[in-house]
Design an enzyme around this catalytic site. Structure first.
Site, short mmCIF file in Angstrom:
data_model
loop_
_atom_site.label_atom_id
_atom_site.label_comp_id
_atom_site.label_asym_id
_atom_site.label_seq_id
_atom_site.Cartn_x
_atom_site.Cartn_y
_atom_site.Cartn_z
N LYS A 179 -7.25 -1.35 11.43
CA LYS A 179 -6.68 -1.64 10.06
C LYS A 179 -5.70 -0.31 9.89
CE LYS A 179 -5.98 -1.64 5.66
NZ LYS A 179 -5.14 -0.83 4.93
N ASP A 217 5.84 -14.24 11.61
CA ASP A 217 4.09 -14.95 11.02
C ASP A 217 3.41 -13.73 11.43
OD1 ASP A 217 1.94 -16.17 11.29
OD2 ASP A 217 2.87 -17.52 12.81
N GLU A 266 1.00 -1.46 0.20
CA GLU A 266 0.02 -0.08 -0.30
C GLU A 266 0.92 1.47 0.19
OE1 GLU A 266 -2.98 -0.34 2.79
OE2 GLU A 266 -3.44 2.35 2.38
N HIS A 298 -3.26 9.56 -1.36
CA HIS A 298 -3.71 8.98 -2.07
C HIS A 298 -3.49 8.42 -3.30
CE1 HIS A 298 -4.14 4.20 -0.85
NE2 HIS A 298 -4.92 4.71 -2.15
C1 MEV Z 1 -6.52 2.85 5.58
O1 MEV Z 1 -5.46 1.83 4.84
C2 MEV Z 1 -6.17 2.55 6.65
C3 MEV Z 1 -6.93 4.17 7.25
O2 MEV Z 1 -8.27 4.12 6.68
C4 MEV Z 1 -7.49 3.73 8.43
C5 MEV Z 1 -8.22 4.95 9.62
O3 MEV Z 1 -9.25 5.27 8.70
O4 MEV Z 1 -7.91 5.45 10.58
C6 MEV Z 1 -6.86 5.32 6.45
#
Ligand code: MEV
Length: 417
Positions: free
Chosen positions: A255, A271, A76, A368
């Site tokens: 995430k 791992d 990413e 992004h």
């Molecule tokens: C993107 O990979 C992760 C985010 O969505 C985490 C978040 O929203 O805090 C930017």
């Protein structure tokens, strides 16, 4: 020249000059395109090929009075940039405090269908010393290094299963192999005693050894082009509060944290699935998904804390066969499991802070889309300087493969005219 503007070779040279890595380590990264055929074949059954990903570095992540370079492998594009950005914000404060419990791994041996569960439980409880001996004999080298089986429990679950729990000290390894070896040996001995066969004798990926990190960032450091530090901090604290009451947001919040942690876990040959399994179990332990990191605003600071388990190691497993994993450990200066766990906790805070600040500030898509434009440029065959030029042109117009191809053709024509 800024670090991110350099070529990979220039970055390696700078890290060697800074004393952040040796020339030998730099040479491993420089030549790290592919695994040897033997290593590749040994790491996978039915191996067909190899799958390359870039390895980057989050610069100067503050960890308990030190700043470390954290290697990261991810597909990413914005993750490493966000981590470095978050690390810069963390450095504005007085440092990141880390608390780590002793590194352990747990295993369970479970019997089903025993005729008299209370008698079986008593029999097992009376044979702790025997099981300790069996465990020590199964892995004498772990015992010599001060590790091995440290504690045992026995319990009846759901009026059906008899479960023997083992707590094992794996030294500087993650410990999965050690735990499984000891669990199988103790499982056999317990099976003889109970005249039965264990249903399972294996580690549990649930890890209750929770590492913690805290940081206080001065409000001024959080300012963006359009908003004051205090405004940004208020927004970050509100996003944190939202993650505490809205599970949809908590999962996304987490995430983002895993974006950083998993990238460094992979770079160091650990791992990723074990780490993910343990972290998700912890995040959902209360029966609802909770944020792994939270932020509170005071009059002068934004105070962040993160808490999660980190079942990783610096020895054993795939680390032994992957030269780049060893180079990554050397780059981070991770000579103990605690060094690596501390860096992962700080990285998680940095990654989360950067993601939340981007949402409160300019939004995520601006940065992004720039990176997506570079990907698109590369995917249609742009090379060298063309990549940056084409990405810039795409960012200010339509971002499609057809548009990219037309622009690239134009650029090439202009260059040859
Ligand atoms: C993107 O990979 C992760 C985010 O969505 C985490 C978040 O929203 O805090 C930017």
């Amino acid at each position: 020249m800024k670090f991110y503007e350099m070529t990979a070779a220039q970055r390696l040279a700078q890290l060697v000059e800074e004393g952040a890595m040796t020339a030998e380590t730099a040479a491993i990264f420089a030549g790290s395109g592919a695994l040897s055929a033997d290593v590749a074949a040994s790491l996978s059954e039915n191996q067909l090929g190899q799958f390359s990903l870039p390895l980057g570095v989050a610069r100067q992540v503050p960890v308990a009075g030190r700043v470390v370079n954290v290697p990261m492998v991810t597909e990413e594009p914005s993750v490493v940039a966000a981590a470095s950005n978050g690390a810069r914000l963390l450095r504005a404060g007085a440092g990141v405090q880390i608390t780590l419990p002793p590194h352990t791994v747990r295993a369970e041996i479970v019997f089903d269908g025993l005729p008299d569960l209370p008698a079986a439980q008593a029999l097992v409880a009376a044979h702790e010393a025997l099981f300790k001996q069996v465990a020590d004999d199964a892995h004498p080298s772990a015992v010599q290094r001060g590790g091995g089986l440290k504690a045992q429990t026995v319990a009846v679950i759901a009026d059906r299963f008899l479960k023997i729990g083992l707590i094992i000290a794996p030294g500087q390894a993650m410990g999965a192999n050690l735990a499984n070896t000891i669990a199988e040996a103790v499982g056999q001995a317990a099976g003889k005693l109970l005249n039965s066969r264990p249903l399972t004798a294996i580690l549990t990926n649930r890890d209750e050894a929770i590492g913690r990190a805290t940081v206080a960032v001065p409000l001024g450091a959080l300012a963006t082009g359009t908003r004051t530090g205090a405004e940004v901090a208020t927004g970050i604290a509100a996003l944190s509060a939202l993650a505490e009451v809205d599970e949809d947001r908590a999962v996304t919040h987490n995430k983002g944290i895993l974006n950083g942690i998993e990238a460094a876990v992979l770079a160091t040959g650990n791992d990723t699935r074990a780490v993910a399994a343990a972290i998700y179990a912890h995040a959902g332990a209360t029966g609802r998904m909770s944020p792994l990191a939270t932020w509170r605003q005071t009059a002068t600071e934004l105070v962040g804390s993160i808490a999660l388990p980190l079942p990783v190691g610096i020895l054993g497993g795939a680390i032994r066969s992957l030269p780049v994993a060893q180079a990554s450990l050397a780059l981070g200066g991770f000579t103990t499991v605690a060094d690596l766990q501390g860096a992962l906790l700080a990285l998680g805070l940095a990654q989360n802070l950067a993601a939340l600040r981007a949402q409160v500030g300019p939004g995520l898509q601006a940065g992004h889309m720039k990176l997506q434009a570079r990907n698109l440029a590369i995917s249609i065959g742009a090379t060298g300087k063309e990549i940056g030029q084409l990405a810039a042109a795409l960012s200010s117009g339509v971002m499609s493969e057809a548009a990219a191809q037309t622009l690239l053709d134009q650029m090439r024509k202009e260059q040859h005219s």
